[in-house]
Structures are given as C-alpha cells and as structure tokens.
Design an enzyme around this catalytic site. Structure first.
Site, mmCIF file in Angstrom:
data_model
loop_
_atom_site.group_PDB
_atom_site.id
_atom_site.type_symbol
_atom_site.label_atom_id
_atom_site.label_comp_id
_atom_site.label_asym_id
_atom_site.label_seq_id
_atom_site.Cartn_x
_atom_site.Cartn_y
_atom_site.Cartn_z
ATOM 1 N N LYS A 22 0.838 -1.204 0.000
ATOM 2 C CA LYS A 22 0.000 0.000 0.000
ATOM 3 C C LYS A 22 0.869 1.249 0.000
ATOM 4 O O LYS A 22 0.699 2.138 -0.831
ATOM 5 C CB LYS A 22 -0.898 0.009 1.252
ATOM 6 C CG LYS A 22 -1.530 1.363 1.537
ATOM 7 C CD LYS A 22 -2.421 1.352 2.769
ATOM 8 C CE LYS A 22 -1.727 1.622 4.084
ATOM 9 N NZ LYS A 22 -1.488 3.045 4.407
ATOM 10 N N ASN A 23 1.822 1.300 0.934
ATOM 11 C CA ASN A 23 2.571 2.543 1.106
ATOM 12 C C ASN A 23 3.602 2.786 0.010
ATOM 13 O O ASN A 23 4.191 3.866 -0.069
ATOM 14 C CB ASN A 23 3.223 2.585 2.493
ATOM 15 C CG ASN A 23 2.178 2.807 3.575
ATOM 16 O OD1 ASN A 23 1.034 3.148 3.272
ATOM 17 N ND2 ASN A 23 2.553 2.603 4.822
ATOM 18 N N ARG A 92 -4.554 11.144 3.960
ATOM 19 C CA ARG A 92 -3.608 12.262 4.003
ATOM 20 C C ARG A 92 -2.499 12.161 2.962
ATOM 21 O O ARG A 92 -1.936 13.180 2.550
ATOM 22 C CB ARG A 92 -3.054 12.489 5.397
ATOM 23 C CG ARG A 92 -2.636 11.255 6.116
ATOM 24 C CD ARG A 92 -2.283 11.553 7.547
ATOM 25 N NE ARG A 92 -1.355 12.645 7.632
ATOM 26 C CZ ARG A 92 -1.607 13.830 8.173
ATOM 27 N NH1 ARG A 92 -2.764 14.063 8.710
ATOM 28 N NH2 ARG A 92 -0.698 14.758 8.207
ATOM 29 N N CYS A 116 -4.864 13.614 12.699
ATOM 30 C CA CYS A 116 -5.154 12.221 12.334
ATOM 31 C C CYS A 116 -5.217 11.409 13.615
ATOM 32 O O CYS A 116 -4.720 11.844 14.654
ATOM 33 C CB CYS A 116 -4.054 11.783 11.377
ATOM 34 S SG CYS A 116 -3.548 10.097 11.428
ATOM 35 N N ARG A 121 0.705 14.891 12.850
ATOM 36 C CA ARG A 121 1.210 14.665 11.501
ATOM 37 C C ARG A 121 1.226 15.933 10.622
ATOM 38 O O ARG A 121 0.534 15.999 9.600
ATOM 39 C CB ARG A 121 0.425 13.537 10.816
ATOM 40 C CG ARG A 121 0.482 12.257 11.613
ATOM 41 C CD ARG A 121 -0.250 11.134 10.949
ATOM 42 N NE ARG A 121 0.489 10.538 9.857
ATOM 43 C CZ ARG A 121 0.049 9.530 9.114
ATOM 44 N NH1 ARG A 121 -1.133 9.026 9.355
ATOM 45 N NH2 ARG A 121 0.773 9.044 8.144
ATOM 46 N N ASP A 304 4.519 0.861 12.216
ATOM 47 C CA ASP A 304 3.348 0.187 11.636
ATOM 48 C C ASP A 304 3.204 -1.267 12.108
ATOM 49 O O ASP A 304 2.217 -1.928 11.778
ATOM 50 C CB ASP A 304 3.405 0.228 10.100
ATOM 51 C CG ASP A 304 3.177 1.631 9.566
ATOM 52 O OD1 ASP A 304 2.711 2.490 10.330
ATOM 53 O OD2 ASP A 304 3.477 1.871 8.378
ATOM 54 N N ILE A 326 7.516 7.406 17.045
ATOM 55 C CA ILE A 326 7.250 8.089 15.765
ATOM 56 C C ILE A 326 5.987 8.942 15.866
ATOM 57 O O ILE A 326 5.986 10.101 15.477
ATOM 58 C CB ILE A 326 7.097 7.066 14.606
ATOM 59 C CG1 ILE A 326 8.291 6.102 14.569
ATOM 60 C CG2 ILE A 326 6.910 7.786 13.268
ATOM 61 C CD1 ILE A 326 9.629 6.711 14.221
ATOM 62 N N ARG A 396 -8.684 -0.193 4.539
ATOM 63 C CA ARG A 396 -7.773 0.785 3.937
ATOM 64 C C ARG A 396 -6.446 0.131 3.570
ATOM 65 O O ARG A 396 -5.787 0.576 2.632
ATOM 66 C CB ARG A 396 -7.446 1.893 4.942
ATOM 67 C CG ARG A 396 -8.589 2.774 5.276
ATOM 68 C CD ARG A 396 -8.135 3.894 6.140
ATOM 69 N NE ARG A 396 -7.115 4.689 5.434
ATOM 70 C CZ ARG A 396 -6.577 5.785 5.902
ATOM 71 N NH1 ARG A 396 -6.927 6.228 7.073
ATOM 72 N NH2 ARG A 396 -5.672 6.441 5.204
HETATM 73 N N1 EPU Z 1 6.582 14.913 10.523
HETATM 74 C C1 EPU Z 1 6.726 16.243 10.784
HETATM 75 N N2 EPU Z 1 6.672 17.123 9.730
HETATM 76 C C2 EPU Z 1 6.493 16.716 8.460
HETATM 77 C C3 EPU Z 1 6.354 15.338 8.186
HETATM 78 C C4 EPU Z 1 6.410 14.462 9.251
HETATM 79 O O1 EPU Z 1 6.883 16.657 11.942
HETATM 80 O O2 EPU Z 1 6.454 17.572 7.556
HETATM 81 C C5 EPU Z 1 6.635 13.948 11.641
HETATM 82 C C6 EPU Z 1 5.309 13.188 11.816
HETATM 83 O O3 EPU Z 1 4.369 13.927 12.552
HETATM 84 C C7 EPU Z 1 5.763 11.934 12.506
HETATM 85 C C8 EPU Z 1 7.155 11.689 11.910
HETATM 86 O O4 EPU Z 1 7.554 12.925 11.334
HETATM 87 O O5 EPU Z 1 5.870 12.148 13.879
HETATM 88 C C9 EPU Z 1 7.215 10.611 10.835
HETATM 89 O O6 EPU Z 1 6.184 10.834 9.884
HETATM 90 P P1 EPU Z 1 6.349 10.428 8.332
HETATM 91 O O7 EPU Z 1 6.310 11.663 7.527
HETATM 92 O O8 EPU Z 1 7.525 9.540 8.209
HETATM 93 O O9 EPU Z 1 5.026 9.599 8.107
HETATM 94 P P2 EPU Z 1 4.095 9.590 6.827
HETATM 95 O O10 EPU Z 1 4.887 9.732 5.603
HETATM 96 O O11 EPU Z 1 2.957 10.534 7.040
HETATM 97 C C10 EPU Z 1 4.241 7.023 6.380
HETATM 98 C C11 EPU Z 1 3.273 5.885 6.246
HETATM 99 C C12 EPU Z 1 2.712 5.545 7.626
HETATM 100 C C13 EPU Z 1 3.865 5.175 8.539
HETATM 101 C C14 EPU Z 1 4.878 6.330 8.601
HETATM 102 C C15 EPU Z 1 6.110 6.020 9.413
HETATM 103 C C16 EPU Z 1 2.378 6.143 4.027
HETATM 104 C C17 EPU Z 1 1.223 6.481 3.159
HETATM 105 N N3 EPU Z 1 2.199 6.253 5.344
HETATM 106 O O12 EPU Z 1 3.499 8.124 6.894
HETATM 107 O O13 EPU Z 1 1.878 4.411 7.432
HETATM 108 O O14 EPU Z 1 3.394 4.915 9.834
HETATM 109 O O15 EPU Z 1 5.302 6.661 7.255
HETATM 110 O O16 EPU Z 1 6.743 4.884 8.948
HETATM 111 O O17 EPU Z 1 3.430 5.743 3.544
HETATM 112 C C18 EPU Z 1 0.114 2.937 7.912
HETATM 113 O O18 EPU Z 1 0.336 2.357 6.839
HETATM 114 O O19 EPU Z 1 -0.635 2.454 8.797
HETATM 115 C C19 EPU Z 1 0.746 4.235 8.195
HETATM 116 C C20 EPU Z 1 0.266 5.092 9.079
#
Ligand code: EPU
Length: 417
Positions: A22-23, A92, A116, A121, A304, A326, A396
């Site tokens: 998915k991701n 998102r 969220c 996030r 995850d 995280i 999802r």
């Molecule tokens: N963060 C910031 N600022 C930003 C971006 C992120 O402070 O601009 C913080 C977030 O709040 C969080 C940390 O950085 O505390 C890590 O967030 P990240 O950006 O890595 O997460 P994401 O890209 O929003 C993806 C996966 C998530 C998974 C996380 C961490 C996708 C679509 N989603 O989210 O997957 O938990 O990386 O590995 O790829 C899931 O599949 O259940 C899921 C939530």
C-alpha cells in the site's frame, strides 16, 4: 457496515501470499502525474486507500482503469491542479500530489490534511522543502496554494526522518533545474521503490535507501510500467499471526530483508523464522518470550508493526516495554486489547505489557488501520468469540485479510452489521 467475527484458538497452517505494498503504491500512483502518458502499475493491492488515490487522480483529469492487480493510469489529460478537502481528509497521502503538480504545471492547490487518529502529523517539512526548491507557498482557507516557474535544485536537510516528506521532495526535484541533495532522508524500502519507478520514468536519482539522496534534475520524464514491491507490514502481520497461534505457515512473495528489526525480535522471542527459495516459514513456539521494543525510522522497528507486536506481547511469558517514538498517539489499541483481558499500562509514549496466560474473546472496535490488525491477532489467539466493528479502517490497508486468514485455517467471518 461490516464486522468481523473470530472464533479464536485455531493454529494457523498452510501458505499465504503477500499483496503489493500500500505505502509504495500510493506515492507511485501520485508520481505518474509528473509526465503525460500511459503507465501500467502491477502488483497493486485492492484497498480503499488505493481507490481514494484513484479518485484523486481522476479528479485531476487522469483516466484510470484497473484489471486484477494491474492499474493503467493515463495522465495525458490532467487539467485540474486542485486536490480538495474531501479527498485529502479521507487519506492524508493525497497531499503528495502538490509537488508533482507544481513540477509539471507550475501551480497547485491542495487541502491541508489536518490531524489524524495517530498524531498531529504536520506537513511543514514537505512545504519547507518545496520552498527550498523555489516554490512560492501561501496557506489560505485551509488550502496550500503553490506556484513556481521551473523548480530549482537545492540542498535540503530534514529535521526529522519523514517518509512522506522524502518521497514528496524526491518527486518534485526529479525535474527541477540542477541537482538536489536530500540529507537525513528516510530510508524505508517504499522510498527505494518510488525512486526505482521515477528512474524508470527517466529520473536520475541515486542513494534512495540511504540517508543522502542525490537527484540530478532532468528536463522531462515519461510514463512507465512498474511492479510494486510486496507489502512488508502485511507480511509482518502474518508472521505474528503464526507466532501467536502456535502455528506453522509459509509466506510467499515477501521480502524478509525488509523486516529485519521485526524478524530478529521475533527470533529472540523464540519464533522460528527461516527463508528458502523466496518462501518464508514462520513457526510459533509453545510460549512466546517477552521483549522490549522501541519504534524507530527504518531500519529500526516499524511503528506500523507496533500494535501487532503489542498484541503478541499480551500473551508472552513475562513483561515487555514498548516505546512509540514516531507518532504521539499510537496507543489507541491499548484500551481495546484490555477488553481481551490484556494487562497493559501506558505512561506517556511507553506501554508496559505483562503477558497473561490466555486472552478471552470480546466485542471490540477498530480505531485505526494497524490497531485493527492487532485486534484480529488478539482474536485469533483468544479463547472464545471476538467481534470487531468499524473494520473500514482495516479495508484501507489489508487486502482480503479475513479470506487469507481463513485459508490458513482461522475461524474468521465478515458479516454485514
Ligand atoms: N513529521 C513532521 N513534519 C512533516 C512530516 C512528518 O513533523 O512535515 C513527523 C510526523 O508527525 C511523525 C514523523 O515525522 O511524527 C514521521 O512521519 P512520516 O512523515 O515519516 O510519516 P508519513 O509519511 O505521514 C508514512 C506511512 C505511515 C507510517 C509512517 C512512518 C504512508 C502512506 N504512510 O506516513 O503508514 O506509519 O510513514 O513509517 O506511507 C500505515 O500504513 O498504517 C501508516 C500510518
């Protein structure tokens, strides 16, 4: 609305095949915006988040057709540059369209995602990075309005490791003028998969999978065909299902090397994990050992898998400490696991789990995607009947999970409420 009914206590046996990730699929779909043409993406899982991404692409003017696990995305006639609140609030990851739209059309209007269930996030690092590449960004009426001429390469250093942020800037920088260096990048395998796809499109990206990614901007990209990597979190969830039920299963099409942190912990807990000819065998022990984990960016223990690992520690021999580093609110499954009789105390970002002899089946409610998976796992290992409501969260991110588990001998049924 559907719910799941599980009669616990069956040892899982047999073979299961992991679906596409998915991701990895989500950013790859979004990356197709970067160039006009027809892309064929295969090994795509059939999931609600994929449908949402298709809706986002269609709302921009792309023509999307699916057949089995192959999705054909024609981005020739994209004419809108806006992703609305309705779509972004549903998923998102839709905000990732901002960078590709900017790169191809010089303008984009994308809703801010808002909070969220698992944490605040923010997307500040995405926006800061796009600004460093030369985009002008204004936040107005809940939307990000961005404009640019051609984006320009830059040196960007992420404050925190961000998967989405790294993916977003890799896409935006692919056609920027000059070179971009992304420092302190996230190293998740899904980032490597996206970089491979972008390189198939004609990008020049090196270093994905390390903390420094070098992108040599090219003047244009073209559509490409690509096969998505297997879903490592789905695979990890099956590994725990086998371990918790004292089962013995073979998992096909998974990449064990993507799950080192989980595998080593599970082996330390007494679970037998072996890999031969690309097939991974997981055999549960009589009693699972207790262990501590701390979630970390890849290659650390994945957030995850935290909820699912906690479900396993609920029936382990002794106490374990689980730290979530995280996301600030990723313990919503705790109060539901307690309904099975689990002994868990939470203090801040740490949960202490004392293993109990048996969980007992209970009516529970899914709160987010991975939390839902942890409830299924608890239900499979528990004595008696479990009823899980609000499983739309599960849909999802897990393709036909109840069918795959039933084929492994689990007594699990989806019924209409
Ligand atoms: N963060 C910031 N600022 C930003 C971006 C992120 O402070 O601009 C913080 C977030 O709040 C969080 C940390 O950085 O505390 C890590 O967030 P990240 O950006 O890595 O997460 P994401 O890209 O929003 C993806 C996966 C998530 C998974 C996380 C961490 C996708 C679509 N989603 O989210 O997957 O938990 O990386 O590995 O790829 C899931 O599949 O259940 C899921 C939530």
């Amino acid at each position: 609305m559907d719910k799941l009914i599980i009669e616990g206590g069956k040892k899982l046996k047999g073979d299961v095949t992991v679906s596409g990730s998915k991701n990895a699929s989500l950013p790859i779909f979004v990356a197709t915006i970067l160039a006009p043409g027809i892309n064929q993406i295969s090994n795509v899982p059939f999931l609600r988040d994929i449908n949402t991404t298709i809706k986002v692409l269609e709302s921009l003017g792309a023509d999307v057709k699916g057949k089995g696990d192959v999705v054909r995305i024609d981005t020739t006639n994209i004419s809108s540059h806006e992703a609305t609140y309705d779509l972004v609030k549903t998923m998102r990851a839709s905000v990732l369209v901002l960078g590709p739209l900017l790169a191809r059309f010089g303008k984009a209007r994308v809703s801010l995602p808002g909070g969220c269930a698992i944490g605040a996030r923010p997307i500040n690092l995405h926006l800061k990075g796009l600004q460093a590449l030369g985009a002008e960004i204004v936040l107005e009426h809940g939307y990000v309005e961005a404009r640019c001429k051609r984006l320009k390469g830059a040196r960007i250093n992420f404050d925190v490791s961000t998967v989405g942020g790294t993916e977003h800037l890799m896409m935006a920088a692919a056609t920027a003028k000059g070179d971009t260096v992304l420092e302190n990048s996230a190293r998740e395998p899904e980032i490597v998969d996206l970089a491979n796809f972008l390189n198939f499109m004609g990008a020049k990206i090196e270093g994905a999978g390390t903390d420094t990614i070098n992108i040599h901007g090219v003047s244009e990209l073209s559509a490409a065909n690509y096969e998505v990597m297997p879903d490592r979190i789905e695979a990890g969830t099956f590994m725990i299902a086998a371990a918790m039920t004292g089962g013995d299963i073979k998992i096909r099409r998974m990449k064990l090397e993507h799950l080192d942190a989980l595998t080593f912990k599970m082996q330390d807990a007494g679970v037998e994990i072996t890999s031969r000819d690309g097939v991974v065998r997981v055999k549960g022990p009589k009693k699972i050992g207790s262990l501590n984990i701390k979630t970390r960016p890849y290659p650390g223990f994945p957030t995850d898998m935290q909820a699912q690992f906690m479900a396993m520690m609920c029936v382990a021999d002794g106490a374990s400490v689980i730290s979530e580093n995280i996301f600030e609110n990723r313990f919503m499954h705790v109060s539901e696991l307690q309904r099975f009789g689990a002994d868990i105390t939470v203090a801040g970002s740490t949960a202490t789990v004392k293993g109990v002899k048996k969980l007992s089946g209970a009516p529970v409610m899914a709160t987010d995607l991975r939390a839902s998976a942890s409830l299924i796992l608890a239900g499979l290992a528990a004595e008696g009947t479990t009823e899980i409501t609000r499983i739309y969260h599960l849909d999802r991110g897990y393709e036909a999970i109840e069918k795959k588990l039933a084929a492994l001998g689990a007594n699990i049924l989806r019924v209409k409420e």
